[in-house]
Design a protein around this motif. Structure first.
Motif, PDB file in Angstrom:
ATOM      1  N   GLY A 107      -2.171   9.587  -7.698  1.00  0.00           N
ATOM      2  CA  GLY A 107      -3.356  10.388  -7.940  1.00  0.00           C
ATOM      3  C   GLY A 107      -4.644   9.836  -7.114  1.00  0.00           C
ATOM      4  O   GLY A 107      -5.164  10.714  -6.596  1.00  0.00           O
ATOM      5  N   MET A 108      -4.598   8.704  -7.142  1.00  0.00           N
ATOM      6  CA  MET A 108      -5.829   8.310  -6.216  1.00  0.00           C
ATOM      7  C   MET A 108      -5.706   8.625  -4.671  1.00  0.00           C
ATOM      8  O   MET A 108      -6.530   9.041  -4.047  1.00  0.00           O
ATOM      9  N   VAL A 109      -4.508   8.437  -4.263  1.00  0.00           N
ATOM     10  CA  VAL A 109      -4.040   8.567  -2.888  1.00  0.00           C
ATOM     11  C   VAL A 109      -4.140  10.196  -2.369  1.00  0.00           C
ATOM     12  O   VAL A 109      -4.845  10.589  -1.521  1.00  0.00           O
ATOM     13  N   GLU A 110      -3.873  10.922  -3.435  1.00  0.00           N
ATOM     14  CA  GLU A 110      -3.985  12.406  -3.207  1.00  0.00           C
ATOM     15  C   GLU A 110      -5.490  12.955  -3.336  1.00  0.00           C
ATOM     16  O   GLU A 110      -5.774  13.659  -2.524  1.00  0.00           O
ATOM     17  N   ASN A 111      -6.411  12.265  -4.385  1.00  0.00           N
ATOM     18  CA  ASN A 111      -8.015  12.447  -4.005  1.00  0.00           C
ATOM     19  C   ASN A 111      -8.355  12.034  -2.871  1.00  0.00           C
ATOM     20  O   ASN A 111      -9.089  12.783  -2.099  1.00  0.00           O
TER      21      ASN A 111
END
Length: 153
Positions: A107-111
């Motif tokens: 999720g952090m990488v996608e954000n």
């Protein structure tokens, strides 16, 4: 004379003569032999029963020793199984935690990727605005210069 007839038996008795023992000692001897034989049979039976009890005791001891030996292995296998079950549960908990953490990282990488795209979009927007502003500035400058040249005349 016929064998076994009365006259034959009486002649047998008369043939013995004086000093020959009567049949009574033979019966006593047979009786004694029978008692000895029965006593020996009883002794053999007792010995056989004693050996049978000893064999049963030895077989019981052997069986108990074998069962104890097997129980040690079974107990060890049971303990190993309990340890494995505990390790499996621990691994499942850790795997669930890792999956949750991995989901958070994804999720952090996608954000972060989305933010980079937005930055790229902002940069393109800024370039577009800058280009538009230069175009406007050039046009205004051109108009201003055109007014200056036409005003002094």
């Amino acid at each position: 004379m016929a064998p076994g007839s009365r006259s034959e038996r009486s002649s047998f008795r008369s043939r013995r003569g004086p000093g020959v023992p009567s049949p009574q000692p033979d019966v006593t001897m047979l009786s004694r032999l029978l008692k000895e034989h029965q006593a020996k049979q009883n002794e053999r039976k007792e010995l056989q029963e004693k050996r049978r009890r000893e064999a049963i005791t030895a077989a019981t001891c052997l069986t108990e020793a074998l069962v104890d030996h097997l129980n040690v292995g079974v107990a060890q296998a049971y303990m190993n199984q309990r340890k494995l079950d505990h390790e499996v549960k621990t691994l499942q908990v850790q795997a669930a935690q890792f999956a949750k953490q991995t989901g958070q990282w994804i999720g952090m990488v996608e954000n972060f990727n989305q933010a980079l795209k937005e930055i790229g979009d902002v940069e393109n927007w800024a370039r577009s605005i800058e280009l538009d502003m230069r175009t406007i500035a050039t046009a205004l400058e051109y108009v201003y210069k055109g007014q200056l040249q036409s005003a002094p005349s």
